[in-house]
Motif scaffolding. Structure first.
Motif, PDB file in Angstrom:
ATOM      1  N   VAL A  22      -3.410   2.199   3.987  1.00  0.00           N
ATOM      2  CA  VAL A  22      -2.485   2.358   2.861  1.00  0.00           C
ATOM      3  C   VAL A  22      -2.180   0.997   2.227  1.00  0.00           C
ATOM      4  CG1 VAL A  22      -0.107   2.951   2.245  1.00  0.00           C
ATOM      5  CG2 VAL A  22      -1.455   4.519   3.644  1.00  0.00           C
ATOM      6  N   SER A  23      -2.083  -0.048   3.038  1.00  0.00           N
ATOM      7  CA  SER A  23      -1.841  -1.394   2.489  1.00  0.00           C
ATOM      8  C   SER A  23      -2.979  -1.825   1.573  1.00  0.00           C
ATOM      9  CB  SER A  23      -1.671  -2.410   3.621  1.00  0.00           C
ATOM     10  OG  SER A  23      -0.450  -2.227   4.290  1.00  0.00           O
ATOM     11  N   ALA A  24      -4.221  -1.557   1.994  1.00  0.00           N
ATOM     12  CA  ALA A  24      -5.373  -1.885   1.148  1.00  0.00           C
ATOM     13  C   ALA A  24      -5.326  -1.072  -0.150  1.00  0.00           C
ATOM     14  CB  ALA A  24      -6.673  -1.612   1.907  1.00  0.00           C
ATOM     15  N   ALA A  25      -4.966   0.203  -0.028  1.00  0.00           N
ATOM     16  CA  ALA A  25      -4.866   1.055  -1.212  1.00  0.00           C
ATOM     17  C   ALA A  25      -3.748   0.584  -2.135  1.00  0.00           C
ATOM     18  CB  ALA A  25      -4.624   2.500  -0.782  1.00  0.00           C
ATOM     19  N   ALA A  53       4.845  10.793   4.226  1.00  0.00           N
ATOM     20  CA  ALA A  53       5.723  10.710   3.050  1.00  0.00           C
ATOM     21  C   ALA A  53       6.712   9.556   3.154  1.00  0.00           C
ATOM     22  CB  ALA A  53       6.473  12.025   2.871  1.00  0.00           C
ATOM     23  N   LYS A  54       6.887   9.016   4.356  1.00  0.00           N
ATOM     24  CA  LYS A  54       7.831   7.924   4.559  1.00  0.00           C
ATOM     25  C   LYS A  54       7.152   6.565   4.636  1.00  0.00           C
ATOM     26  CE  LYS A  54      11.321  10.750   6.934  1.00  0.00           C
ATOM     27  NZ  LYS A  54      10.719  12.052   6.583  1.00  0.00           N
ATOM     28  N   VAL A  55       5.862   6.521   4.314  1.00  0.00           N
ATOM     29  CA  VAL A  55       5.138   5.250   4.319  1.00  0.00           C
ATOM     30  C   VAL A  55       5.339   4.552   2.983  1.00  0.00           C
ATOM     31  CG1 VAL A  55       2.880   4.152   4.517  1.00  0.00           C
ATOM     32  CG2 VAL A  55       3.415   6.141   5.928  1.00  0.00           C
ATOM     33  N   ALA A  56       5.727   3.305   3.027  1.00  0.00           N
ATOM     34  CA  ALA A  56       5.958   2.541   1.797  1.00  0.00           C
ATOM     35  C   ALA A  56       4.679   2.470   0.974  1.00  0.00           C
ATOM     36  CB  ALA A  56       6.431   1.129   2.155  1.00  0.00           C
ATOM     37  N   GLY A  57       4.817   2.693  -0.313  1.00  0.00           N
ATOM     38  CA  GLY A  57       3.680   2.597  -1.219  1.00  0.00           C
ATOM     39  C   GLY A  57       2.987   3.906  -1.498  1.00  0.00           C
ATOM     40  N   VAL A  58       3.334   4.957  -0.774  1.00  0.00           N
ATOM     41  CA  VAL A  58       2.696   6.263  -0.968  1.00  0.00           C
ATOM     42  C   VAL A  58       3.509   7.078  -1.984  1.00  0.00           C
ATOM     43  CG1 VAL A  58       2.043   8.452   0.122  1.00  0.00           C
ATOM     44  CG2 VAL A  58       1.695   6.293   1.332  1.00  0.00           C
ATOM     45  N   THR A 157      -9.189  -2.385   9.432  1.00  0.00           N
ATOM     46  CA  THR A 157      -7.727  -2.324   9.501  1.00  0.00           C
ATOM     47  C   THR A 157      -7.095  -3.630   9.954  1.00  0.00           C
ATOM     48  OG1 THR A 157      -7.915  -1.372  11.720  1.00  0.00           O
ATOM     49  CG2 THR A 157      -7.727   0.158   9.889  1.00  0.00           C
ATOM     50  N   THR A 158      -7.825  -4.442  10.718  1.00  0.00           N
ATOM     51  CA  THR A 158      -7.250  -5.703  11.192  1.00  0.00           C
ATOM     52  C   THR A 158      -7.085  -6.719  10.062  1.00  0.00           C
ATOM     53  OG1 THR A 158      -9.464  -6.484  11.790  1.00  0.00           O
ATOM     54  CG2 THR A 158      -8.169  -5.420  13.514  1.00  0.00           C
ATOM     55  N   ALA A 159      -7.698  -6.461   8.908  1.00  0.00           N
ATOM     56  CA  ALA A 159      -7.630  -7.406   7.791  1.00  0.00           C
ATOM     57  C   ALA A 159      -6.415  -7.176   6.897  1.00  0.00           C
ATOM     58  CB  ALA A 159      -8.906  -7.315   6.957  1.00  0.00           C
ATOM     59  N   PHE A 160      -5.697  -6.070   7.110  1.00  0.00           N
ATOM     60  CA  PHE A 160      -4.546  -5.739   6.263  1.00  0.00           C
ATOM     61  C   PHE A 160      -3.336  -5.442   7.147  1.00  0.00           C
ATOM     62  CE2 PHE A 160      -8.325  -4.670   3.872  1.00  0.00           C
ATOM     63  CZ  PHE A 160      -8.050  -5.141   2.590  1.00  0.00           C
ATOM     64  N   GLU A 161      -2.185  -5.938   6.728  1.00  0.00           N
ATOM     65  CA  GLU A 161      -0.948  -5.640   7.445  1.00  0.00           C
ATOM     66  C   GLU A 161      -0.635  -4.146   7.330  1.00  0.00           C
ATOM     67  OE1 GLU A 161       0.946  -7.628   9.295  1.00  0.00           O
ATOM     68  OE2 GLU A 161      -0.375  -9.352   8.944  1.00  0.00           O
TER      69      GLU A 161
END
Length: 322
Positions: A22-25, A53-58, A157-161
């Motif tokens: 999601v961070s990459a998106a 639904a509770k993930v920031a940025g979604v 996934t290790t490349a993005f927080e």
């Protein structure tokens, strides 16, 4: 126009890899000024959808809840995603999945059905059509530009927080049902042989203690490394050589053909440091190597190296930390 993330979950909760994806998106979304949607395909997966639904940025969670999505077989999920792309009025410009065994099973099928190229294992987003991915076992980085109308990619996934989880009462994403496709019936899951452990999951652990062929056998692996891992609250990992020798199951494997990890602390015990293993852990914040061979390649990437007999050093270290 929107970006779609294929969630990895167990029907009850999201896997940590989804948050990194999601961070990459979200980075893409910021560049394109567009929304990030998350697809949760499963059976009785309402809890996982609510968590998404509770993930920031979604902005929106799309839920496909049907019995034949219970095992999330790649064929059924890929067909669902392709159907969503074809039927969406707004359209999805990017489809992202974690670069896990699951994501790497689904994404190529989606790309093939859409007749586009897949971009594997991205570690950075340069722009809406330009991405960075490792090549040659991580020894070089390639910048890839795609002209495809829909970009399908897996995310290292290790490349993005990890994206933040908002408070229980927070979260502004809407949850929307998606019509399930018919069961293709191409594959059936007969059973799962799961390793159960009270220790952290290897892919998400902040501390990892990993063992190699230098431990000699499975008994030594468990006798020496488990007390150290317990003292540190760490996950256990292994080199491919240790896995091939039968010391531990395949899901312990760290490396190019195993799991890519980047913990705060990685302790390599009896691991020589073949390039395939280094590709899976060299992004760890602090690397400690214990090996009797001072010329072992692992020392070239280690922040701290200890040349010594692991059968003496490791028990001493575990006793000191206990």
């Amino acid at each position: 126009m929107a970006i779609l993330v294929i969630a990895e979950h167990d029907n009850a909760s999201l896997k940590a890899a989804t948050l990194n994806t999601v961070s990459a998106a979200a980075k893409l979304g910021a560049d394109l000024a567009t929304e990030v949607h998350v697809l949760v395909a499963g059976a009785n997966c309402g809890a996982a959808a609510e968590q998404a639904a509770k993930v920031a940025g979604v902005a929106k969670v799309r839920v496909a809840d049907a019995a034949h999505y219970d095992s999330q077989t790649a064929e059924n999920v890929a067909a669902l995603v392709v159907g969503m792309v074809a039927n969406e009025a707004a359209g999805y410009t990017h489809i992202l999945a974690p670069s896990t065994a699951n994501g790497k099973n689904v994404a190529p099928r989606v790309a093939a059905l859409l007749d586009v190229a897949q971009i594997s294992d991205i570690v950075a987003v340069e722009s809406a059509d330009t991405f960075v991915r490792p090549i040659y076992a991580g020894n070089a980085l390639a910048t890839v530009k795609s002209a495809d109308a829909v970009k399908v990619m897996t995310v290292r996934t290790t490349a993005f927080e990890a994206a933040a989880m908002l408070a229980p009462e927070g979260g502004s994403a809407t949850v929307e049902a998606v019509a399930a496709n018919a069961d293709l019936g191409l594959t059936t899951v007969k059973g799962r042989d799961l390793t159960k452990s009270a220790r952290p999951e290897l892919g998400a652990a902040k501390i990892i203690v990993s063992g190699g062929r230098g431990l000699g056998n499975s008994e030594n692996y468990h006798k020496l490394l488990e007390p150290l891992a317990d003292a540190l609250g760490a996950a256990l990992g292994a080199s491919r050589a240790a896995v091939d020798a039968g010391y531990v199951p395949n899901d312990y494997q760290v490396g190019q053909t195993g799991k890519i990890v980047a913990p705060q602390l990685y302790i390599a015990v009896g691991i020589s440091g073949a390039i395939q293993h280094l590709a899976g852990m060299k992004d760890s914040k602090v690397i400690v190597a214990i090996n009797k061979d001072p010329e072992a390649p692992i020392f070239q990437v280690a922040d701290y190296g200890l040349v010594g007999d692991l059968f003496e050093v490791v028990p001493q270290l575990a006793r000191t930390l206990a």
